[in-house]
Scaffold this active site. Structure first.
Site: not given
Ligand SMILES: NC(=O)c1ccc[n+]([C@@H]2O[C@H](COP(=O)([O-])OP(=O)(O)OC[C@H]3O[C@@H](n4cnc5c(N)ncnc54)[C@H](O)[C@@H]3O)[C@@H](O)[C@H]2O)c1
Ligand SMILES: N[C@@H](CCO)C(=O)O
Length: 593
Positions: A454, A552
């Site tokens: 970040k 989240g």
């Molecule tokens: N969770 C958060 O709070 C948050 C906040 C900001 C950014 N992010 C970013 O958002 C993105 C998603 O995060 P998330 O928390 O939803 O992750 P997650 O692991 O909950 O969801 C990712 C989904 O994508 C699927 N996936 C991954 N690779 C795949 C593939 N090759 N083929 C098919 N499906 C596939 C996984 O099975 C999973 O269901 C990440 O890059 C993360 O860094 C997350």
């Molecule tokens: N894993 C990351 C998600 C948001 O980018 C965090 O906890 O800040």
């Protein structure tokens, strides 16, 4: 009403009114909160004035008549007390919806802001507002929610402003607080020459003057509100939820708007986990705007069949049919970067929350976006629902930023809070995973890699420099003694994972991710749970504090969907009269030069 100026900080103020036509049921508060968030991420402070849920005021009035029959003044005063209940409830619901996506919000009832009216208890007129109370709330919050339609009254206690009175409340706040705009969000995209339900060929106005508006908008806008706007010279906008366009009611001759067919975008959604499922819910809530390709998941067996949304584990099927927009929410770095680069160079717009892919492959993705002539938006990649990249973009237009310090990993902050409370580390990590905060491999959060990614993106946005996140020094939470975190907390200190970057006089960039104890008065000390906080120092020495939920499903999905809606508006309403020119109209994005 005498227009007066009130400046809550330097931010422009916007009054949004949400009527019963767009608050049909509890689920509609999500979309209303999203609309408020759209203005907040442009750097505006928002006063959201809300009506009751559709049908609730009628039900309350019927209930009152059933119990009390019909009567005159004492009876009317009692009926007014009853009729306002729907708006009071609605304001609290709106506050809750905004809280869920992390917009700092105050909700105030009329007696808390000196909102006074005089006249008939069921058709009163607003006459006073405590602007300092409003200003205080907006000083420490991004949004203030107030119930429309009701006010306090010296004789009757609580009164209502007549049917459609929420319009009047909105205009009154705009006039009293010197708002840059008052936007009435309706179930139509403006004022038409005739009701478009009765005449689908009716023409929409781009602009019209107050008197003409009063003539043609019967049933759409409260006449008292138009008269009040005219008297105070407040420009009113009538718009649909999510739209950039509006009918402007002002001192201008009537002008019709060009017909604008609704543009539907085909969206490919890759990943349906913590964030993807939230984005999918938003996309499904606008079937008028989006066609959704089969959604890419790892395991289709765990997905319910038979609904409108189809799932696939085949990337080609997910990207089939030449989508206009690819939304990447899979996580990882190299594979999603390859997919995004290919999509961009083939002319697909891309929205992602993936900081790992963006930080490691920034130049390649930028080039692909330029080659494809499309937009790459990644607001959620830093700060989750905290619009820090947008703020940096705005600051760039006024001298730039020289230093950024922040709590920028929600999981690390959550873990440190749990350790301070005496919880075991492993249990806290499991809880962060359950809540959807942690990365697929939580070591990215714990060891500072996510914060470094970040920081790398913040450095790009603020200083235009390329810093490899691998080269950023980082502390790991795993090296911190949990007992030290707990005893520091007992002594009034807070352990924080803090990312910091600074532009030195010689143009070099320093950056690091440290875990350290800060005193209670430190601007980052108060960040709780998954909250993110940033302090941006401008080149002129000014400091800008930003708060939000950094992780989240709902805060992150709000930022992703806001990027998606920006792209939709850019494609479908390129000439829309949208917002004050002083407020940059786009999320951080890489655009063809
Ligand atoms: N969770 C958060 O709070 C948050 C906040 C900001 C950014 N992010 C970013 O958002 C993105 C998603 O995060 P998330 O928390 O939803 O992750 P997650 O692991 O909950 O969801 C990712 C989904 O994508 C699927 N996936 C991954 N690779 C795949 C593939 N090759 N083929 C098919 N499906 C596939 C996984 O099975 C999973 O269901 C990440 O890059 C993360 O860094 C997350
Ligand atoms: N894993 C990351 C998600 C948001 O980018 C965090 O906890 O800040």
């Amino acid at each position: 009403m005498k227009p007066q100026s009130m400046k809550p900080g330097a931010a422009p103020l916007c009054v949004l009114k949400f009527g019963s036509s767009v608050l049909g049921s509890e689920t509609d508060y999500d979309a209303a909160a999203q609309e408020v968030f759209r203005h907040v991420r442009r750097g505006e402070k928002v006063i959201a004035v809300v009506s009751a849920l559709a049908g609730e005021t009628d039900a309350l009035l019927a209930q009152g008549e059933q119990v009390g029959g019909r009567g005159s003044t004492p009876h009317a005063a009692m009926m007014a007390r009853l009729a306002r209940v729907g708006e009071l409830r609605s304001a609290a619901l709106m506050g809750l919806a905004l809280g869920r996506i992390g917009v700092r919000t105050g909700v105030l009832d009329p007696h808390e802001i000196g909102l006074e009216a005089d006249g008939d208890p069921m058709d009163a007129n607003l006459c006073a507002l405590d602007r300092h109370a409003v200003s205080d709330v907006l000083h420490s919050n991004e949004a203030l929610v107030v119930p429309g339609f009701t006010a306090v009254h010296a004789r009757f206690g609580a009164v209502t402003l007549g049917r459609g009175g929420t319009d009047l409340t909105a205009v009154f706040f705009a006039a009293q607080c010197g708002a840059a705009r008052v936007r009435l969000i309706k179930d139509v995209d403006g004022v038409y020459a005739q009701d478009p339900v009765e005449n689908p060929d009716a023409e929409r106005y781009a602009e019209l003057d107050y008197d003409a508006a009063a003539r043609v908008s019967t049933g759409l806008i409260q006449p008292k509100a138009i008269a009040a706007a005219k008297a105070a010279n407040v420009v009113m906008e009538v718009a649909a939820m999510g739209s950039g366009d509006a009918t402007r009611i002002c001192r201008a001759p009537a002008r019709k708007a060009p017909a604008r067919p609704v543009r539907r975008l085909r969206v490919a959604l890759l990943g349906c986990g913590a964030v993807g499922a939230g984005v999918l819910a938003h996309l499904c809530s606008r079937p008028d705007l989006f066609d959704i390709n089969p959604v890419l998941v790892r395991n289709t067996l765990s997905r319910p069949g038979g609904g409108a949304v189809r799932f696939t584990n085949d990337l080609h099927a997910a990207l089939a049919g030449e989508p206009d927009l690819v939304v990447e929410l899979m996580g990882g770095a190299d594979l999603p970067a390859d997919i995004m680069a290919s999509a961009l160079s083939h002319g697909r717009h891309v929205v992602t929350a993936n900081k790992a892919a963006m930080a490691r492959h920034y130049d390649r993705l930028h080039t692909a976006a330029c080659d494809g002539g499309v937009r790459l938006s990644f607001s959620a990649a830093v700060g989750g629902g905290t619009p820090v990249l947008e703020t940096l973009e705005r600051l760039a237009a006024s001298g730039g930023t020289v230093r950024i310090e922040g709590v920028m990993n929600g999981t690390a902050n959550f873990l440190l809070d749990r350790l301070a409370a005496g919880d075991p580390f492993d249990a806290a990590v499991k809880e962060a995973q359950r809540l959807g905060f942690a990365e697929a491999d939580p070591a990215a959060d714990v060891d500072g890699h996510d914060a470094a990614d970040k920081l790398s993106l913040l450095i790009r946005a603020a200083f235009g420099a390329a810093v490899d996140p691998a080269q950023i020094a980082k502390d790991s939470l795993a090296d911190i003694d949990p007992a030290a975190v707990k005893s520091a907390h007992e002594e009034g200190l807070a352990f924080k994972q803090i990312g910091c970057c600074e532009l030195a006089g010689d143009g070099r960039v320093q950056a690091e991710v440290r875990v350290r104890a800060v005193p209670a008065h430190h601007p980052l000390a108060g960040a709780r749970n998954e909250e993110n906080r940033f302090v941006l120092t401008g080149a002129d020495g000014s400091e800008h504090a930003l708060f939000g939920k950094g992780a989240g499903r709902w805060p992150t999905a709000a930022a992703v969907f806001a990027d998606i809606m920006d792209i939709h508006r850019g494609l479908s309403e390129p000439d829309a009269v949208d917002f004050a020119a002083s407020v940059p109209a786009r999320a951080p994005a890489l655009l063809r030069a």
